[in-house]
Design a protein around this motif. Sequence first.
Motif, PDB file in Angstrom:
ATOM      1  N   ILE A 218     -11.472 -22.469  30.502  1.00 30.74           N
ATOM      2  CA  ILE A 218     -11.864 -22.261  31.905  1.00 30.74           C
ATOM      3  C   ILE A 218     -10.614 -22.179  32.787  1.00 30.74           C
ATOM      4  N   VAL A 219     -10.568 -21.165  33.647  1.00 32.32           N
ATOM      5  CA  VAL A 219      -9.517 -21.092  34.668  1.00 32.32           C
ATOM      6  C   VAL A 219     -10.029 -21.851  35.898  1.00 32.32           C
ATOM      7  N   ALA A 220      -9.248 -22.823  36.372  1.00 30.76           N
ATOM      8  CA  ALA A 220      -9.675 -23.610  37.529  1.00 30.76           C
ATOM      9  C   ALA A 220      -8.758 -23.329  38.719  1.00 30.76           C
ATOM     10  N   LEU A 221      -9.372 -23.010  39.850  1.00 29.61           N
ATOM     11  CA  LEU A 221      -8.614 -22.743  41.078  1.00 29.61           C
ATOM     12  C   LEU A 221      -9.041 -23.725  42.169  1.00 29.61           C
ATOM     13  N   ASN A 222      -8.058 -24.225  42.899  1.00 31.92           N
ATOM     14  CA  ASN A 222      -8.307 -25.169  43.994  1.00 31.92           C
ATOM     15  C   ASN A 222      -8.076 -24.424  45.311  1.00 31.92           C
ATOM     16  N   LEU A 223      -9.143 -24.267  46.103  1.00 29.94           N
ATOM     17  CA  LEU A 223      -9.029 -23.509  47.356  1.00 29.94           C
ATOM     18  C   LEU A 223      -8.817 -24.471  48.523  1.00 29.94           C
ATOM     19  N   ILE A 224      -7.718 -24.241  49.259  1.00 32.36           N
ATOM     20  CA  ILE A 224      -7.373 -25.124  50.373  1.00 32.36           C
ATOM     21  C   ILE A 224      -7.239 -24.305  51.651  1.00 32.36           C
ATOM     22  N   SER A 225      -7.856 -24.765  52.721  1.00 36.12           N
ATOM     23  CA  SER A 225      -7.690 -24.110  54.035  1.00 36.12           C
ATOM     24  C   SER A 225      -8.224 -25.024  55.123  1.00 36.12           C
ATOM     25  N   SER A 226      -8.043 -24.601  56.361  1.00 43.27           N
ATOM     26  CA  SER A 226      -8.668 -25.290  57.488  1.00 43.27           C
ATOM     27  C   SER A 226     -10.185 -25.090  57.412  1.00 43.27           C
ATOM     28  N   PRO A 227     -10.962 -25.894  58.159  1.00 45.80           N
ATOM     29  CA  PRO A 227     -12.407 -25.629  58.224  1.00 45.80           C
ATOM     30  C   PRO A 227     -12.642 -24.256  58.865  1.00 45.80           C
ATOM     31  N   GLY A 228     -13.581 -23.515  58.329  1.00 43.52           N
ATOM     32  CA  GLY A 228     -13.984 -22.265  58.968  1.00 43.52           C
ATOM     33  C   GLY A 228     -13.073 -21.079  58.714  1.00 43.52           C
ATOM     34  N   SER A 229     -12.233 -21.150  57.688  1.00 42.71           N
ATOM     35  CA  SER A 229     -11.345 -20.012  57.442  1.00 42.71           C
ATOM     36  C   SER A 229     -11.969 -18.991  56.492  1.00 42.71           C
ATOM     37  N   GLY A 230     -13.189 -19.266  56.040  1.00 44.16           N
ATOM     38  CA  GLY A 230     -13.893 -18.263  55.241  1.00 44.16           C
ATOM     39  C   GLY A 230     -13.846 -18.472  53.742  1.00 44.16           C
ATOM     40  N   LYS A 231     -13.660 -19.719  53.287  1.00 41.25           N
ATOM     41  CA  LYS A 231     -13.616 -19.990  51.838  1.00 41.25           C
ATOM     42  C   LYS A 231     -14.968 -19.677  51.197  1.00 41.25           C
ATOM     43  N   THR A 232     -16.042 -20.196  51.785  1.00 41.54           N
ATOM     44  CA  THR A 232     -17.360 -20.037  51.165  1.00 41.54           C
ATOM     45  C   THR A 232     -17.800 -18.572  51.220  1.00 41.54           C
ATOM     46  N   THR A 233     -17.516 -17.894  52.333  1.00 39.40           N
ATOM     47  CA  THR A 233     -17.868 -16.472  52.446  1.00 39.40           C
ATOM     48  C   THR A 233     -17.101 -15.656  51.410  1.00 39.40           C
ATOM     49  N   LEU A 234     -15.812 -15.966  51.216  1.00 35.93           N
ATOM     50  CA  LEU A 234     -15.037 -15.260  50.199  1.00 35.93           C
ATOM     51  C   LEU A 234     -15.653 -15.492  48.816  1.00 35.93           C
ATOM     52  N   LEU A 235     -16.096 -16.717  48.551  1.00 39.85           N
ATOM     53  CA  LEU A 235     -16.718 -17.006  47.256  1.00 39.85           C
ATOM     54  C   LEU A 235     -18.017 -16.225  47.086  1.00 39.85           C
TER      55      LEU A 235
ATOM     56  N   PRO B 114       9.263 -18.982  48.022  1.00 40.94           N
ATOM     57  CA  PRO B 114       9.518 -17.585  47.653  1.00 40.94           C
ATOM     58  C   PRO B 114       8.701 -17.089  46.461  1.00 40.94           C
ATOM     59  N   ARG B 115       8.115 -18.009  45.679  1.00 37.20           N
ATOM     60  CA  ARG B 115       7.362 -17.571  44.503  1.00 37.20           C
ATOM     61  C   ARG B 115       5.888 -17.304  44.804  1.00 37.20           C
ATOM     62  N   LEU B 116       5.497 -17.526  46.067  1.00 41.34           N
ATOM     63  CA  LEU B 116       4.089 -17.391  46.440  1.00 41.34           C
ATOM     64  C   LEU B 116       3.617 -15.945  46.291  1.00 41.34           C
ATOM     65  N   ARG B 117       2.405 -15.788  45.722  1.00 40.90           N
ATOM     66  CA  ARG B 117       1.756 -14.471  45.658  1.00 40.90           C
ATOM     67  C   ARG B 117       0.975 -14.330  46.972  1.00 40.90           C
ATOM     68  N   THR B 118       1.106 -13.212  47.665  1.00 41.32           N
ATOM     69  CA  THR B 118       0.413 -13.099  48.953  1.00 41.32           C
ATOM     70  C   THR B 118      -0.534 -11.898  48.965  1.00 41.32           C
ATOM     71  N   MET B 119      -1.641 -12.043  49.665  1.00 43.20           N
ATOM     72  CA  MET B 119      -2.581 -10.918  49.837  1.00 43.20           C
ATOM     73  C   MET B 119      -3.359 -11.112  51.121  1.00 43.20           C
ATOM     74  N   ASP B 120      -3.924 -10.032  51.662  1.00 44.50           N
ATOM     75  CA  ASP B 120      -4.744 -10.153  52.854  1.00 44.50           C
ATOM     76  C   ASP B 120      -6.003  -9.320  52.676  1.00 44.50           C
ATOM     77  N   LEU B 121      -7.122  -9.842  53.173  1.00 44.45           N
ATOM     78  CA  LEU B 121      -8.398  -9.193  52.885  1.00 44.45           C
ATOM     79  C   LEU B 121      -9.446  -9.537  53.934  1.00 44.45           C
ATOM     80  N   SER B 122     -10.529  -8.780  53.878  1.00 43.79           N
ATOM     81  CA  SER B 122     -11.722  -9.087  54.665  1.00 43.79           C
ATOM     82  C   SER B 122     -12.902  -9.141  53.705  1.00 43.79           C
ATOM     83  N   SER B 123     -13.549 -10.318  53.616  1.00 45.34           N
ATOM     84  CA  SER B 123     -14.697 -10.444  52.712  1.00 45.34           C
ATOM     85  C   SER B 123     -15.836  -9.542  53.172  1.00 45.34           C
ATOM     86  N   THR B 124     -16.006  -9.402  54.491  1.00 42.64           N
ATOM     87  CA  THR B 124     -17.186  -8.685  54.990  1.00 42.64           C
ATOM     88  C   THR B 124     -17.031  -7.162  54.880  1.00 42.64           C
ATOM     89  N   THR B 125     -15.835  -6.628  55.139  1.00 45.35           N
ATOM     90  CA  THR B 125     -15.683  -5.167  55.004  1.00 45.35           C
ATOM     91  C   THR B 125     -15.248  -4.774  53.593  1.00 45.35           C
TER      92      THR B 125
END
Lengths: 115, 250
Positions: free
Chosen positions: B51-68, B213-224
Amino acid sequence: MHEISLVQGLFHQLEKLARENNGDKIISVTMEIGPLSGIVIDSFRFGFDVLSADNDLIRGAELIIEVPPATYTCVQCGHKETTSDSRPDKCIKCGDLFLIPTGGEDLILNRIEME
Amino acid sequence: MCDTCGCPNPSHHTHDHDHTHSRTIDVHTSLFAANDALAKANREHFDDSGIVALNLISSPGSGKTTLLEHTIDALKNKISIGVIEGDIETEKDAERIRAKGVPVIQLTTGGACHLDATMTHKGFHRLEKEDGGKSIDLLFIENVGNLVCPSTFDLGEHERVVLVSVPEGPDKPAKYPKAFISSQTFVVTKTDLLPYFDFSVAEATGDALHLNPRLRTMDLSSTTGEGMDIWLNYLLELVDKMKKNGNRKL
């Protein structure tokens, strides 16, 4: 304020160490808090003060905090800067902005003094 | 012998001068040691189960559940997804995920501002008892909405993903460095709102890369759906790598 739960964890350890060493009063506690541990020292102190007021074993104990250094390695020239101060803005050798931090992440109970 | 007065047996003497018989004990124990040991055991268990396990961290309301929700819609015919939801109170997020037809359990911390390895361990065993909980390829652990405290606690995840939404502003990496230093991936969410906010993706990702500097970065919109392909490919690659490596660590 995860500092409060970390202080609770610390108190469990202090209680265990006091039992093992037949201590009934903690005089001082020396902690090492890394600059990259994510712990706010003032909050940790606040948690220690608040929780120790209700704890016969620890009430009045002195909390001594030591800050160890972290090392920042420049991705450009490889220079390593070791400091316990805040993160350098750039490499002091070549001025590059990208530095990889290592160490300084831990929270360690170093010593206790008890009677 | 008492260092102060020289008497042979300090615990029995009764003279009333003002000194104490204190002793110093060297301990040198990390307060994170207990959590880290259990996190390591969790990670080994995930490895053994493939199993690949990912830990999602953000402020409240940043769209974690919607992204899921959108991730599950896009990938549920390709891989098996499971979710552990962390919140201070309520089953609301788990209900949203359950409606998507994947195994999910809700951890309510009852006030605590973060998940830890013990909660994750118990949560995973509850998840295994859910329908489909024994055949998970990809486990999302959605941490309590908080950009500060969760970053201090290893849960046993393989990778940590930190999210910042456009309305929150681009200064989050600079203000909350630990979350970005300790993560492997940084996702800017709600990019469909970029026309309405003064948010520079370049500034946010630049600041984050400055910290790590090793961070992988991306930007997205779950809704569009804009930018979702990069996110979905990243997830599929992790699952693929785990399957190829057998039970070896990612």
